[in-house]
Design a protein around this motif. Structure first.
Motif, short mmCIF file in Angstrom:
data_model
loop_
_atom_site.label_atom_id
_atom_site.label_comp_id
_atom_site.label_asym_id
_atom_site.label_seq_id
_atom_site.Cartn_x
_atom_site.Cartn_y
_atom_site.Cartn_z
N LYS A 194 -16.63 -48.67 -21.28
CA LYS A 194 -17.05 -49.76 -22.18
C LYS A 194 -16.40 -49.56 -23.55
N ALA A 195 -16.28 -50.65 -24.31
CA ALA A 195 -15.74 -50.57 -25.67
C ALA A 195 -16.59 -49.60 -26.50
N LEU A 234 -16.85 -53.63 -36.28
CA LEU A 234 -17.85 -54.15 -35.34
C LEU A 234 -17.71 -55.65 -35.16
N GLU A 235 -17.46 -56.35 -36.27
CA GLU A 235 -17.31 -57.81 -36.19
C GLU A 235 -16.16 -58.18 -35.27
N LEU A 236 -15.06 -57.44 -35.38
CA LEU A 236 -13.91 -57.68 -34.53
C LEU A 236 -14.27 -57.51 -33.06
N LYS A 264 -13.70 -60.69 -27.10
CA LYS A 264 -14.00 -60.19 -25.75
C LYS A 264 -12.80 -59.48 -25.13
N GLU A 265 -11.60 -60.02 -25.37
CA GLU A 265 -10.40 -59.40 -24.80
C GLU A 265 -10.18 -57.99 -25.33
N ARG A 310 -12.59 -55.97 -26.42
CA ARG A 310 -13.62 -55.12 -25.79
C ARG A 310 -13.17 -54.70 -24.39
N GLU A 311 -12.67 -55.67 -23.64
CA GLU A 311 -12.24 -55.37 -22.27
C GLU A 311 -11.04 -54.43 -22.25
N ALA A 312 -10.11 -54.62 -23.19
CA ALA A 312 -8.92 -53.76 -23.25
C ALA A 312 -9.32 -52.31 -23.55
N LEU A 313 -10.24 -52.13 -24.49
CA LEU A 313 -10.71 -50.77 -24.80
C LEU A 313 -11.43 -50.17 -23.60
N GLY A 314 -12.26 -50.96 -22.94
CA GLY A 314 -12.98 -50.45 -21.77
C GLY A 314 -12.04 -50.02 -20.66
N THR A 315 -11.03 -50.82 -20.40
CA THR A 315 -10.05 -50.49 -19.35
C THR A 315 -9.27 -49.23 -19.72
#
Length: 365
Positions: free
Chosen positions: A280-281, A324-326, A331-332, A334-339
């Motif tokens: 997760k991010a 945090l605002e960013l 969403k992209e 967040r998903e990139a960091l999670g991956t």
């Protein structure tokens, strides 16, 4: 055929205790009749957590050297001598086939005595920057299991095996637990959830930050799962609301992770390894008050792969809201960091460590 006897030594924090318990359980799966003994430091959390996990433990009178001038430091030579003597007695009485050190105060004296008696020994270094105890022990142990690359800066290269850090099995299946998690915590699926974890004891700077930023979270319609740690719960529990859950300790971390969209965490080795599995991010706020600033170095090893956000404590006022605002709005990202962070996971670490332990065990034939 006599059972194997294994001593595991480590503690002081959950980051040293839980890997030792995970290793013991994997050995137990392979050799159910194994006899275990844990060795920890008196008055530290292992004296409670290890018996709760079903294992015996003995304590040594040992603690680290304080970095500030302290009367406690004057006791250190006496504590060390006492611990070496008791370690000798424990080894003589228990007669282990192998000794495993997972870091922390107690592992130093115990492994020092074990290796002087030619008992096979392995250490598991969780951090990206090795502690002084493990650096000293590395000369005499047979195997060193690590979680990061470039650890030959600290240890003999021919002894190093990159295994990763043990993590709880229940984290491997969080993707299927989101509905259960939202239900357990009474969370809305229409709102983003931020999980805040500062370790089992808590983190003052993170708690102060969250306490100050509740209006920011409310403005962005965010739900909070906030683990304050046992030392800070009384101070912050009055801030609980429908959208802010304040807990001293989260007992089902798998569900807390499953519920989260963004995680704010310290960067202890155990936390970093878990967060790689979780995928997760993540925003790391490392503690600057640890030996060799190893939490910052752990976090830098992840951010170097563009797999997390790092905010140092002295940058929180300047950077926290912007970062945090960013994440909340993108969403992209967040998903990139999670991956990216999940790509760094080593989910079979415990099995690989025990594979190395097995090589040190004598034949039972």
């Amino acid at each position: 055929m006599r059972p194997y006897k294994v001593i595991l030594s480590g503690g002081g924090t959950g980051g040293h205790i839980y890997p030792a318990i995970a290793i013991a359980r994997e050995i137990q799966k392979r050799y159910p009749d194994t006899e275990f003994l844990f060795v920890g430091a008196n008055d530290r959390m292992e004296m409670e957590k290890v018996p709760q996990a079903g294992f015996k433990i003995e304590g040594l009178w040992i603690s680290g050297i304080q970095r500030s001038l302290s009367l406690e430091n004057l006791k250190f030579p006496f504590k060390l001598l006492s611990s070496l003597r008791k370690s000798n007695q424990i080894l003589k009485r228990f007669q282990p086939d192998v000794v495993i050190g997972t870091g922390g105060f107690a592992s130093g004296p115990l492994l020092k005595k074990a290796t002087s008696k030619k008992i096979p020994a392995l250490i598991q270094e969780q951090n990206s920057y090795a502690g002084i105890t493990n650096k000293l022990l590395s000369k005499s142990v047979q195997k060193i299991c690590v979680a990061y690359d470039r650890m030959d800066r600290f240890f003999p290269e021919d002894k190093i095996i990159k295994t990763g850090n043990p993590v709880r099995d229940d984290l491997l299946t969080i993707a299927s637990k989101r509905e259960e998690a939202l239900s357990k915590y009474g969370l809305s699926s229409d709102k983003k959830t931020v999980l805040v974890i500062g370790g089992s004891l808590g983190a003052r700077a993170i708690n102060e930050l969250v306490g100050k930023q509740l209006d920011f979270f409310a403005k962005h319609d965010v739900q909070l799962l906030w683990q304050t740690g046992k030392f800070y719960y009384e101070q912050y529990k009055h801030l609980a609301s429908n959208s802010v859950q304040v807990m001293a300790f989260i007992d089902q971390m798998d569900l807390a992770y499953a519920a989260a969209d963004i995680i704010i965490s310290r960067a202890g080795a155990g936390s970093v390894s878990e967060l790689c599995i979780v995928g997760k991010a993540t925003v790391f706020i490392p503690s600057p008050n640890v030996a060799e600033d190893h939490q910052t170095k752990n976090a830098l090893a992840i951010t170097a792969e563009n797999a997390a956000v790092l905010i140092r404590e002295n940058e929180l006022d300047e950077k926290f809201e912007t970062e945090l605002e960013l994440l909340l709005q993108d969403k992209e990202q967040r998903e990139a960091l999670g991956t990216a962070i999940k790509a760094l996971a080593l989910p079979d670490a415990t099995k690989h460590i025990v594979d190395e332990v097995e090589k040190l065990l004598p034949s039972r034939e």
